[in-house]
Design a protein around this motif. Structure first.
Motif, mmCIF file in Angstrom:
data_model
loop_
_atom_site.group_PDB
_atom_site.id
_atom_site.type_symbol
_atom_site.label_atom_id
_atom_site.label_comp_id
_atom_site.label_asym_id
_atom_site.label_seq_id
_atom_site.Cartn_x
_atom_site.Cartn_y
_atom_site.Cartn_z
ATOM 1 N N ASP A 75 -26.639 1.275 -0.261
ATOM 2 C CA ASP A 75 -26.673 2.195 -1.407
ATOM 3 C C ASP A 75 -26.233 3.614 -1.068
ATOM 4 O OD1 ASP A 75 -28.807 3.291 -0.016
ATOM 5 O OD2 ASP A 75 -30.326 2.750 -1.503
ATOM 6 N N GLY A 76 -25.804 3.854 0.181
ATOM 7 C CA GLY A 76 -25.322 5.182 0.536
ATOM 8 C C GLY A 76 -26.407 6.184 0.813
ATOM 9 N N ASP A 77 -27.643 5.724 0.917
ATOM 10 C CA ASP A 77 -28.754 6.663 1.097
ATOM 11 C C ASP A 77 -29.746 6.121 2.120
ATOM 12 O OD1 ASP A 77 -30.419 8.788 0.834
ATOM 13 O OD2 ASP A 77 -30.803 8.543 -1.298
ATOM 14 N N GLY A 78 -29.314 6.050 3.365
ATOM 15 C CA GLY A 78 -30.226 5.664 4.429
ATOM 16 C C GLY A 78 -30.167 4.200 4.817
ATOM 17 N N ASP A 79 -29.243 3.440 4.255
ATOM 18 C CA ASP A 79 -29.113 2.029 4.608
ATOM 19 C C ASP A 79 -28.076 1.853 5.721
ATOM 20 O OD1 ASP A 79 -30.778 1.631 2.494
ATOM 21 O OD2 ASP A 79 -29.312 0.661 1.192
ATOM 22 N N TYR A 80 -28.437 1.131 6.764
ATOM 23 C CA TYR A 80 -27.452 0.767 7.779
ATOM 24 C C TYR A 80 -28.016 -0.337 8.660
ATOM 25 C CZ TYR A 80 -30.061 3.803 11.092
ATOM 26 O OH TYR A 80 -31.018 4.384 11.886
ATOM 27 N N VAL A 81 -27.168 -0.872 9.517
ATOM 28 C CA VAL A 81 -27.573 -1.862 10.509
ATOM 29 C C VAL A 81 -27.400 -1.238 11.884
ATOM 30 C CG1 VAL A 81 -27.075 -4.099 11.540
ATOM 31 C CG2 VAL A 81 -26.952 -3.828 9.057
ATOM 32 N N ASP A 82 -28.465 -1.244 12.650
ATOM 33 C CA ASP A 82 -28.409 -0.765 14.025
ATOM 34 C C ASP A 82 -28.152 -1.970 14.923
ATOM 35 O OD1 ASP A 82 -28.816 0.238 16.569
ATOM 36 O OD2 ASP A 82 -30.477 1.527 15.967
ATOM 37 N N ALA A 83 -26.942 -2.051 15.466
ATOM 38 C CA ALA A 83 -26.560 -3.190 16.299
ATOM 39 C C ALA A 83 -26.959 -3.012 17.758
ATOM 40 C CB ALA A 83 -25.061 -3.436 16.195
ATOM 41 N N GLY A 84 -27.569 -1.889 18.079
ATOM 42 C CA GLY A 84 -28.144 -1.717 19.397
ATOM 43 C C GLY A 84 -27.162 -1.299 20.478
ATOM 44 N N ASP A 85 -27.704 -1.120 21.685
ATOM 45 C CA ASP A 85 -26.918 -0.756 22.867
ATOM 46 C C ASP A 85 -26.648 -2.012 23.685
ATOM 47 O OD1 ASP A 85 -27.124 1.869 22.149
ATOM 48 O OD2 ASP A 85 -28.893 2.246 23.383
ATOM 49 N N ASP A 86 -25.416 -2.147 24.117
ATOM 50 C CA ASP A 86 -25.079 -3.311 24.926
ATOM 51 C C ASP A 86 -23.826 -2.973 25.734
ATOM 52 O OD1 ASP A 86 -23.917 -5.877 25.754
ATOM 53 O OD2 ASP A 86 -25.507 -6.739 24.517
ATOM 54 N N PRO A 87 -23.854 -3.176 27.049
ATOM 55 C CA PRO A 87 -22.661 -2.870 27.854
ATOM 56 C C PRO A 87 -21.411 -3.629 27.408
ATOM 57 C CG PRO A 87 -24.573 -3.183 29.259
ATOM 58 C CD PRO A 87 -24.994 -3.584 27.882
ATOM 59 N N SER A 88 -21.613 -4.788 26.748
ATOM 60 C CA SER A 88 -20.436 -5.542 26.304
ATOM 61 C C SER A 88 -19.676 -4.805 25.216
ATOM 62 C CB SER A 88 -20.855 -6.916 25.775
ATOM 63 O OG SER A 88 -21.561 -6.802 24.549
ATOM 64 N N LEU A 89 -20.290 -3.797 24.625
ATOM 65 C CA LEU A 89 -19.635 -3.019 23.582
ATOM 66 C C LEU A 89 -18.935 -1.789 24.143
ATOM 67 C CD1 LEU A 89 -22.432 -3.209 20.858
ATOM 68 C CD2 LEU A 89 -20.424 -4.667 21.122
ATOM 69 N N THR A 90 -18.789 -1.718 25.459
ATOM 70 C CA THR A 90 -18.056 -0.631 26.093
ATOM 71 C C THR A 90 -16.592 -1.019 26.221
ATOM 72 O OG1 THR A 90 -19.999 0.026 27.362
ATOM 73 C CG2 THR A 90 -17.876 0.832 28.129
ATOM 74 N N PHE A 91 -15.708 -0.244 25.601
ATOM 75 C CA PHE A 91 -14.278 -0.554 25.599
ATOM 76 C C PHE A 91 -13.539 0.541 26.371
ATOM 77 C CE2 PHE A 91 -16.269 -2.137 21.792
ATOM 78 C CZ PHE A 91 -15.842 -3.455 21.732
ATOM 79 N N THR A 92 -12.558 0.147 27.162
ATOM 80 C CA THR A 92 -11.793 1.132 27.925
ATOM 81 C C THR A 92 -10.302 1.042 27.692
ATOM 82 O OG1 THR A 92 -11.722 -0.372 29.819
ATOM 83 C CG2 THR A 92 -13.526 1.242 29.749
ATOM 84 N N GLY A 93 -9.788 -0.174 27.416
ATOM 85 C CA GLY A 93 -8.349 -0.329 27.303
ATOM 86 C C GLY A 93 -7.873 -0.608 25.900
ATOM 87 N N GLN A 94 -8.470 -1.590 25.237
ATOM 88 C CA GLN A 94 -8.044 -1.999 23.907
ATOM 89 C C GLN A 94 -9.271 -2.295 23.048
ATOM 90 O OE1 GLN A 94 -5.454 -5.393 24.324
ATOM 91 N NE2 GLN A 94 -3.799 -4.210 25.264
ATOM 92 N N ILE A 95 -9.058 -2.268 21.724
ATOM 93 C CA ILE A 95 -10.149 -2.564 20.799
ATOM 94 C C ILE A 95 -9.562 -2.980 19.456
ATOM 95 C CG2 ILE A 95 -10.336 -0.135 20.094
ATOM 96 C CD1 ILE A 95 -13.286 -0.615 19.527
ATOM 97 N N THR A 96 -10.248 -3.901 18.783
ATOM 98 C CA THR A 96 -9.979 -4.225 17.380
ATOM 99 C C THR A 96 -11.307 -4.234 16.637
ATOM 100 O OG1 THR A 96 -8.043 -5.583 17.911
ATOM 101 C CG2 THR A 96 -9.060 -5.910 15.757
ATOM 102 N N VAL A 97 -11.365 -3.493 15.552
ATOM 103 C CA VAL A 97 -12.526 -3.486 14.663
ATOM 104 C C VAL A 97 -12.059 -4.047 13.327
ATOM 105 C CG1 VAL A 97 -14.345 -2.107 13.618
ATOM 106 C CG2 VAL A 97 -13.340 -1.384 15.781
#
Length: 741
Positions: A75-97
């Motif tokens: 709703d644009g007012d405080g809603d989100y998903v916290d996907a947490g911290d994880d080393p696998s989410l560290t990108f250095t060379g390439q990325i696609t979202v």
């Protein structure tokens, strides 16, 4: 809503065929190791595959969209998903979202879709209707960004941002829309991934739908992204089983059906079928799936027997189940007393059958645009009082009522956010998190809290068995929460003469809404003065609540004297909300008897509708009562000085303690003359406007509650007697100076 699919797309690569489509898949990750995380968002934020599991923050709503299946609505007012911290989410060379989106409200303020710390963000752009993909702070490469095309059209769009080490590229609906040559590499710093919030600029939240979020540690090709953008409607699930405990009970002019309902995310609702005999042809009564396990078939005649069965309907046109057991009911002419009970029972179902399944709180509304997780603190106070009526009338057993009340009180005490002891206007019924009522109203609401405490003090007296552990805990919890409300805080300062309605931990007193009479807020002052722990001085009643120059009226309208209040009384809820528990009979604060004042305001409203100076259709001695309600053009506080032809049944029906003959005559007229259009599963719908032949499609808690409670106060004075029996009430009246005329 149309699906958006870009022109000709290439053949799907086999590796993408193996990508998980629901809940994640280990085999998919074994075959596509570069897919480091994938959130299908198919009913659980914890469905992220690859070891990353999200946590819902705020109150995003799960929606089963016809084009996308299960997805999340923010709703644009405080809603989100916290996907947490994880080393696998560290990108250095390439990325696609990559993800699917549908814009809700486009405010151009860099509200993020998906973001990760100081590395990258897929964000809504601030200056047009496009989406931007940024790789933030590329080492040796600056802060490059590329944009999509227009996405602010109400359709679903597939958006993908790609960084391959030298090019930054944006895709929309499978097609490349913009590229930029860049240099550098992504930072090695990493922090948690957020879906729906801009970690770069906190408090900027996405407004709209998000589905199927994917992160790759390589750059996908155009063909591969095109394959991801292929959108096919979800396969309809099989229908859930039919209920087989359907019951039918005859009432005047109608037959009511009820059955139990096991939660099933793939159930759209139910279809109700009727026949003239058990062997006859059953005809479907409802064109759209009915979402509730209660149905009221109002057909307007008596001594009529009908046979019924019910089927379960699957979402996405997935078909229907086999029919339920067949039941029969017969309508019959009711006495006035029986009809009053019948109406009370139907309205009671709003708080009982439609109460939030997790918390038991009263939902804000039904079929009027409110989220099913949006609950109301004030309406819950009314619901607590309605449950007392339901137990007393035998609509539910006393143990059933006690258990529901304890469920509500436990949630309010342990889960719901509080602000110096006060609750917010809206509460997420699943999490207890505050849902802002408006920009600055995201904290304590003292008036809604007063209605809630009025209900708590009522149940504290009703459930009085000293040997019943549930009832004992009800009294203990109600007392504790009553004593925790810091009424004196809401004076804003020790020198203040007046209570203030709102306080926000983010905006402080910015709403700056002083509570002054005459209106619906008297109960806030009475309880603030009665508080055993955080009281305000009794003098504030006269110099705060009753000080305004226009408090005293003294005029007569249509031959009825009005002692206090605005011209012709204002909306009728002024005479209801504070007097659901506080008995206005036989007492005066020096200005008037509020029973007499409320009676005359009710008669003024009726006389105004008889005169009908604006010539609205339908107004008469039997069609009267103006109050806050929905109307054909929105929502408004209707009154004789602000009238658009909209009548709300709660106005006249809740006036029954004051004008019993007039209210009962109107109730019977509404029921018999308008019942086919005005009646639904929870009794009379919120409002109707005969001038444009409009009937509200649903209900509002704070309009339904007073009907049950005030009819009972007319019949037995139950809620008046219970509330007034609290030991804090009479000393408060004495301190203010209330007297018996």
């Amino acid at each position: 809503m149309r699906r958006v699919i870009s022109g000709s797309l290439p053949v799907v690569l086999s590796v993408l065929v193996l990508l998980p489509t629901s809940g994640g898949s280990a085999s998919a990750f074994e075959s596509e190791p570069n897919l480091v995380s994938y959130w299908a968002l198919d009913g659980s934020a914890a469905d992220g595959a690859g070891g990353n599991h999200g946590t819902l923050i705020g109150d995003p709503t799960w929606v089963n969209d016809r084009d996308r299946g299960w997805c999340l609505d923010f709703d644009g007012d405080g809603d989100y998903v916290d996907a947490g911290d994880d080393p696998s989410l560290t990108f250095t060379g390439q990325i696609t979202v990559a993800c699917w989106i549908r814009v809700g409200e486009f405010d151009r303020n860099w509200n993020a879709i998906v973001t990760k710390g100081d590395d990258w963000v897929l964000a809504r752009t601030r200056d047009d209707d496009r989406i931007a993909f940024l790789c933030l702070g590329l080492v040796g490469g600056g802060w490059p960004e590329v944009y999509s095309g227009d996405v602010n059209d109400g359709d679903w769009h597939h958006i993908a941002g790609v960084y391959d080490g030298s090019m930054l590229t944006m895709y929309q609906d499978g097609s490349r829309v913009e590229s930029k040559s860049v240099r550098g590499s992504i930072n090695r710093n990493w922090s948690r991934v957020l879906i729906g919030e801009n970690g770069q600029a906190p408090k900027r939240f996405w407004n709209g739908f998000i589905d199927d979020v994917r992160l790759y540690n390589r750059s996908l090709t155009t063909d591969q992204i095109g394959a991801l953008a292929l959108s096919e409607p979800p396969i309809p699930p099989p229908p859930p089983p039919a209920p087989n405990d359907v019951t039918a009970v005859g009432h005047d002019s109608r037959i009511d059906l009820r059955w139990s309902s096991v939660p099933d995310p793939n159930r759209e609702g139910y279809y109700i079928y009727r026949a003239d005999s058990a062997e006859g042809t059953f005809v479907k009564l409802n064109e759209q799936a009915h979402p509730l396990p209660v149905y009221s078939n109002f057909f307007g005649v008596n001594d009529q027997t009908y046979y019924y069965c019910v089927t379960s309907a699957a979402i996405h046109e997935g078909g229907e189940s086999e029919p339920s057991n067949v039941v029969a009911g017969t309508s019959y002419a009711m006495t006035d007393e029986q009809l009053l009970t019948s109406v009370q029972e139907a309205v009671f179902r709003y708080f009982w059958d439609y109460g939030h399944p997790v918390s038991g709180l009263a939902r804000e509304g039904y079929k009027l645009g409110h989220s099913t997780d949006t609950c109301t603190s004030g309406g819950t106070g009314m619901g607590l009082m309605a449950i007392c009526v339901g137990a007393e009338r035998g609509f539910v057993t006393r143990p059933q009522a006690a258990n529901r009340v304890l469920q509500i009180l436990t949630f309010l005490g342990e889960k719901a956010s509080r602000f110096h002891g006060a609750w917010s206007h809206w509460i997420n019924g699943a999490t207890g998190v505050t849902k802002p009522f408006s920009t600055y109203d995201n904290g304590g609401d003292l008036v809604e809290t007063a209605y809630l405490i009025q209900g708590m003090l009522t149940v504290r007296q009703y459930f009085d068995d000293p040997n019943d552990p549930v009832e004992t805990e009800i009294r203990s919890r109600a007392t504790q929460m009553w004593e925790e409300v810091e009424w004196s805080w809401y004076l804003k300062s020790e020198r203040s003469d007046v209570l203030y309605w709102h306080w926000s931990p983010d905006y402080g007193w910015q709403s700056n809404f002083a509570i002054r009479g005459y209106n619906e807020c008297m109960i806030a002052y009475l309880l603030a003065i009665a508080s055993p722990t955080h009281p305000i001085p009794p003098s504030r009643y006269y110099i705060g609540w009753a000080k305004p120059a226009d408090y005293v009226n003294g005029n007569s309208y249509y031959g009825y004297k009005q002692w206090v209040g605005p011209e012709k009384g204002g909306p009728l809820f002024f005479t209801h909300y504070s007097h659901l528990g506080f008995d206005p009979r036989d007492k005066s604060d020096g200005f008037c008897s509020y029973f007499d004042n409320s009676r005359n305001i009710s008669l003024i409203h009726r006389a105004y509708c008889i005169e009908n100076p604006r010539g609205f259709a339908g107004y008469s001695d039997l069609v009267w009562g103006l109050t806050a309600s929905f109307n054909p053009w929105g929502y408004s506080a209707h009154s004789p000085t602000s009238d658009n032809g909209t009548i709300a049944p709660t106005a006249a029906l809740s006036a029954m303690p004051y004008v019993p003959d007039e209210s009962q005559a109107t109730l019977k007229h509404f029921y018999h003359a308008y019942g086919r259009d005005l009646w639904g599963p929870f009794g009379f719908v919120d409002a109707f406007n005969p001038n444009v032949d409009w009937f509200a499609p649903g209900y509002v808690a704070i309009d339904q509650g007073p009907i049950v409670i005030m009819i009972e106060n007319y019949r037995t004075q139950l809620c008046w007697n219970l509330f007034m029996a609290n030991p804090e009430i009479q000393p408060m009246l004495d301190a203010i100076g209330w007297t018996t005329p």
